[in-house]
Scaffold this motif. Structure first.
Motif, PDB file in Angstrom:
ATOM      1  N   TYR A  11       0.842  -1.190   0.000  1.00 34.51           N
ATOM      2  CA  TYR A  11       0.000   0.000   0.000  1.00 34.51           C
ATOM      3  C   TYR A  11       0.877   1.240   0.000  1.00 34.51           C
ATOM      4  CZ  TYR A  11      -4.177  -2.664   1.340  1.00 34.51           C
ATOM      5  OH  TYR A  11      -5.234  -3.540   1.373  1.00 34.51           O
ATOM      6  N   GLY A  35      -4.603  12.426   3.714  1.00 40.92           N
ATOM      7  CA  GLY A  35      -5.873  12.784   3.100  1.00 40.92           C
ATOM      8  C   GLY A  35      -6.348  11.835   2.020  1.00 40.92           C
ATOM      9  N   ARG A  36      -5.526  10.837   1.716  1.00 40.40           N
ATOM     10  CA  ARG A  36      -5.913   9.896   0.662  1.00 40.40           C
ATOM     11  C   ARG A  36      -6.003   8.470   1.166  1.00 40.40           C
ATOM     12  NH1 ARG A  36      -2.648  10.820  -4.760  1.00 40.40           N
ATOM     13  NH2 ARG A  36      -4.228   9.336  -5.424  1.00 40.40           N
ATOM     14  N   GLY A  37      -5.752   8.278   2.422  1.00 34.70           N
ATOM     15  CA  GLY A  37      -5.875   6.950   2.989  1.00 34.70           C
ATOM     16  C   GLY A  37      -4.793   6.018   2.481  1.00 34.70           C
ATOM     17  N   LEU A  38      -5.130   4.743   2.402  1.00 37.60           N
ATOM     18  CA  LEU A  38      -4.188   3.733   1.923  1.00 37.60           C
ATOM     19  C   LEU A  38      -4.613   3.297   0.529  1.00 37.60           C
ATOM     20  CD1 LEU A  38      -3.975   3.514   5.133  1.00 37.60           C
ATOM     21  CD2 LEU A  38      -3.051   1.259   4.682  1.00 37.60           C
ATOM     22  N   PHE A  77       0.485  -4.969   9.502  1.00 33.40           N
ATOM     23  CA  PHE A  77       1.319  -4.038   8.751  1.00 33.40           C
ATOM     24  C   PHE A  77       2.756  -4.012   9.253  1.00 33.40           C
ATOM     25  CE2 PHE A  77      -1.588  -1.864   5.954  1.00 33.40           C
ATOM     26  CZ  PHE A  77      -2.824  -2.141   6.515  1.00 33.40           C
ATOM     27  N   PHE A 133     -13.857  -3.954   8.149  1.00 32.00           N
ATOM     28  CA  PHE A 133     -12.869  -3.743   9.205  1.00 32.00           C
ATOM     29  C   PHE A 133     -12.778  -2.251   9.538  1.00 32.00           C
ATOM     30  CE2 PHE A 133     -10.838  -7.936   8.697  1.00 32.00           C
ATOM     31  CZ  PHE A 133     -11.227  -8.264   7.411  1.00 32.00           C
ATOM     32  N   TYR A 145      -9.639   0.002  11.241  1.00 33.91           N
ATOM     33  CA  TYR A 145      -8.277   0.030  11.736  1.00 33.91           C
ATOM     34  C   TYR A 145      -8.034   1.398  12.375  1.00 33.91           C
ATOM     35  CZ  TYR A 145      -7.133  -4.158   9.049  1.00 33.91           C
ATOM     36  OH  TYR A 145      -7.094  -5.441   8.561  1.00 33.91           O
ATOM     37  N   GLN A 162      -4.818   4.102  13.686  1.00 36.72           N
ATOM     38  CA  GLN A 162      -3.390   4.421  13.686  1.00 36.72           C
ATOM     39  C   GLN A 162      -3.151   5.531  14.687  1.00 36.72           C
ATOM     40  OE1 GLN A 162      -1.713   5.771   9.911  1.00 36.72           O
ATOM     41  NE2 GLN A 162       0.214   4.763  10.410  1.00 36.72           N
ATOM     42  N   HIS A 186       1.922   1.807  14.229  1.00 30.95           N
ATOM     43  CA  HIS A 186       1.383   1.017  13.122  1.00 30.95           C
ATOM     44  C   HIS A 186      -0.128   1.161  13.039  1.00 30.95           C
ATOM     45  CE1 HIS A 186       4.607  -2.392  13.381  1.00 30.95           C
ATOM     46  NE2 HIS A 186       5.129  -1.221  13.350  1.00 30.95           N
ATOM     47  N   LEU A 187      -0.628   0.828  11.901  1.00 31.14           N
ATOM     48  CA  LEU A 187      -2.050   0.548  11.783  1.00 31.14           C
ATOM     49  C   LEU A 187      -2.357  -0.740  12.534  1.00 31.14           C
ATOM     50  CD1 LEU A 187      -2.440   1.362   8.060  1.00 31.14           C
ATOM     51  CD2 LEU A 187      -4.165   2.021   9.729  1.00 31.14           C
ATOM     52  N   LEU A 231      -5.733  -3.373  14.046  1.00 36.58           N
ATOM     53  CA  LEU A 231      -7.142  -3.707  13.919  1.00 36.58           C
ATOM     54  C   LEU A 231      -7.925  -3.248  15.138  1.00 36.58           C
ATOM     55  CD1 LEU A 231      -9.285  -5.306  12.248  1.00 36.58           C
ATOM     56  CD2 LEU A 231      -8.743  -7.258  13.717  1.00 36.58           C
ATOM     57  N   LYS A 247     -13.836  -6.041  13.497  1.00 36.26           N
ATOM     58  CA  LYS A 247     -14.137  -6.584  12.172  1.00 36.26           C
ATOM     59  C   LYS A 247     -15.521  -7.223  12.168  1.00 36.26           C
ATOM     60  CE  LYS A 247     -11.926 -10.988  13.261  1.00 36.26           C
ATOM     61  NZ  LYS A 247     -10.824 -11.935  12.949  1.00 36.26           N
ATOM     62  N   GLU A 279      -5.973   8.311  13.865  1.00 35.82           N
ATOM     63  CA  GLU A 279      -6.626   8.290  12.561  1.00 35.82           C
ATOM     64  C   GLU A 279      -7.296   6.928  12.392  1.00 35.82           C
ATOM     65  OE1 GLU A 279      -4.188   9.534   9.280  1.00 35.82           O
ATOM     66  OE2 GLU A 279      -5.945   9.921   8.032  1.00 35.82           O
ATOM     67  N   PHE A 309      -9.443   4.191   9.995  1.00 32.96           N
ATOM     68  CA  PHE A 309      -9.639   3.770   8.613  1.00 32.96           C
ATOM     69  C   PHE A 309     -10.651   2.637   8.542  1.00 32.96           C
ATOM     70  CE2 PHE A 309      -6.190   6.050   6.556  1.00 32.96           C
ATOM     71  CZ  PHE A 309      -5.289   6.276   7.594  1.00 32.96           C
ATOM     72  N   VAL A 334      -8.166  -5.989  -0.249  1.00 33.55           N
ATOM     73  CA  VAL A 334      -8.613  -5.133   0.840  1.00 33.55           C
ATOM     74  C   VAL A 334      -8.480  -3.677   0.405  1.00 33.55           C
ATOM     75  CG1 VAL A 334      -8.337  -4.513   3.259  1.00 33.55           C
ATOM     76  CG2 VAL A 334      -7.806  -6.843   2.508  1.00 33.55           C
ATOM     77  N   THR A 335      -9.604  -2.969   0.423  1.00 32.57           N
ATOM     78  CA  THR A 335      -9.633  -1.564   0.015  1.00 32.57           C
ATOM     79  C   THR A 335      -9.943  -0.695   1.219  1.00 32.57           C
ATOM     80  OG1 THR A 335     -10.398  -2.187  -2.196  1.00 32.57           O
ATOM     81  CG2 THR A 335     -10.716   0.098  -1.534  1.00 32.57           C
ATOM     82  N   PHE A 336      -9.180   0.386   1.367  1.00 31.84           N
ATOM     83  CA  PHE A 336      -9.341   1.277   2.505  1.00 31.84           C
ATOM     84  C   PHE A 336     -10.031   2.574   2.097  1.00 31.84           C
ATOM     85  CE2 PHE A 336      -6.868  -0.389   6.104  1.00 31.84           C
ATOM     86  CZ  PHE A 336      -6.261  -1.466   5.505  1.00 31.84           C
ATOM     87  N   GLY A 337     -10.671   3.186   3.072  1.00 33.36           N
ATOM     88  CA  GLY A 337     -11.168   4.539   2.909  1.00 33.36           C
ATOM     89  C   GLY A 337     -10.053   5.546   3.112  1.00 33.36           C
ATOM     90  N   THR A 338     -10.386   6.821   2.989  1.00 37.76           N
ATOM     91  CA  THR A 338      -9.374   7.874   3.068  1.00 37.76           C
ATOM     92  C   THR A 338      -8.991   8.225   4.501  1.00 37.76           C
ATOM     93  OG1 THR A 338     -11.133   9.492   2.868  1.00 37.76           O
ATOM     94  CG2 THR A 338      -9.936   8.920   0.859  1.00 37.76           C
ATOM     95  N   GLY A 339      -9.703   7.672   5.463  1.00 37.62           N
ATOM     96  CA  GLY A 339      -9.344   7.896   6.857  1.00 37.62           C
ATOM     97  C   GLY A 339     -10.045   9.098   7.470  1.00 37.62           C
TER      98      GLY A 339
END
Lengths: 114, 112
Positions: A36, A41-44, A105, B34, B36, B38, B43-44, B46, B49, B88, B90, B100-105
């Motif tokens: 990743y 502002g853009r996340g992962l 991670f 999920f 997550y 940070q 680290h990020l 969990l 879930k 933060e 996510f 696995v796709t994440f949002g922008t946080g």
């Protein structure tokens, strides 16, 4: 217990130079592996994932490539870096076979392309 | 392809206030969801879930989230936040057993 190692922690490279970031996982077999890029502002942003040796799925067409030469090794590469490749790169693994297996991670690599 | 939206980019709350962070996803099939977190300099990790069963899931540190399939949502809640919840957050969607796709946080700042 499982651990994930990612190196280097920081890297400064000139434009046009090659890149190789390495990630290894210990204590588990046949993990799913992920690269990743995290930007403020853009996340992962998912770049690549792999479900097995030599099996790479690319999510974002760009100046990067990934390889999985061994079961627990995942490498992110570029032949010629661009300024836009600067960012924070994260490697992650998850167990296979169950959808609820979370991602674990690494510490990340801060790449600055100058 | 699936996508995840987190509409709150930056949230500021006083201690003891209630928290709700929105997460919506777009995917028509079965998903695993999920959250997550940070913490600064860490680290990020969990938080919680959802896989199947009870749509209200509880995670660590008093957080919970509710999966509402009809709304494609998985909002995160906590009745009373603490300063240590500053972090933060996510939301992530897993399709199948792999991608696995994440949002922008969402950055949460809790003021003592």
């Amino acid at each position: 217990s499982q651990t994930i190692h990612q190196w280097p922690a920081t890297l400064v490279q000139p434009v046009g130079s090659p890149l190789s970031l390495e990630c290894t996982v210990e204590g588990t077999s046949n993990p799913n592996l992920y690269w990743y890029r995290q930007a403020a502002g853009r996340g992962l942003q998912l770049l690549f994932y792999s479900v097995g040796i030599g099996q790479i799925s690319s999510e974002v067409p760009q100046n990067l490539s990934a390889s999985r030469p061994q079961d627990r090794q995942f490498i992110l590469s570029s032949k010629k870096l661009l300024l836009s490749d600067s960012g924070f790169y994260l490697c992650a693994w998850s167990g296979i076979g169950t959808g609820d297996s979370p991602l674990h991670f690494g510490n990340g690599t801060r790449l600055t392309v100058t | 392809a699936q996508s995840v939206s987190q509409h709150n980019h930056h949230v500021i709350l006083s201690e003891a206030a209630s928290l709700e962070l929105g997460c919506n996803y777009s995917y028509g099939g079965t998903v695993n969801l999920f959250w997550y977190v940070q913490y600064p300099g860490q680290h990020l990790q969990l938080l919680l879930k959802y896989f199947s069963g009870d749509p209200l899931v509880k995670g660590i540190k008093g957080f919970e989230a509710e999966f509402i399939k009809s709304k494609f949502s998985f909002n995160l809640r906590k009745p009373s936040v603490q300063w240590s919840d500053t972090a933060e957050y996510f939301c992530a969607v897993k399709v199948g057993y792999q991608k696995v796709t994440f949002g922008t946080g969402t950055k949460l700042q809790v003021i003592p």
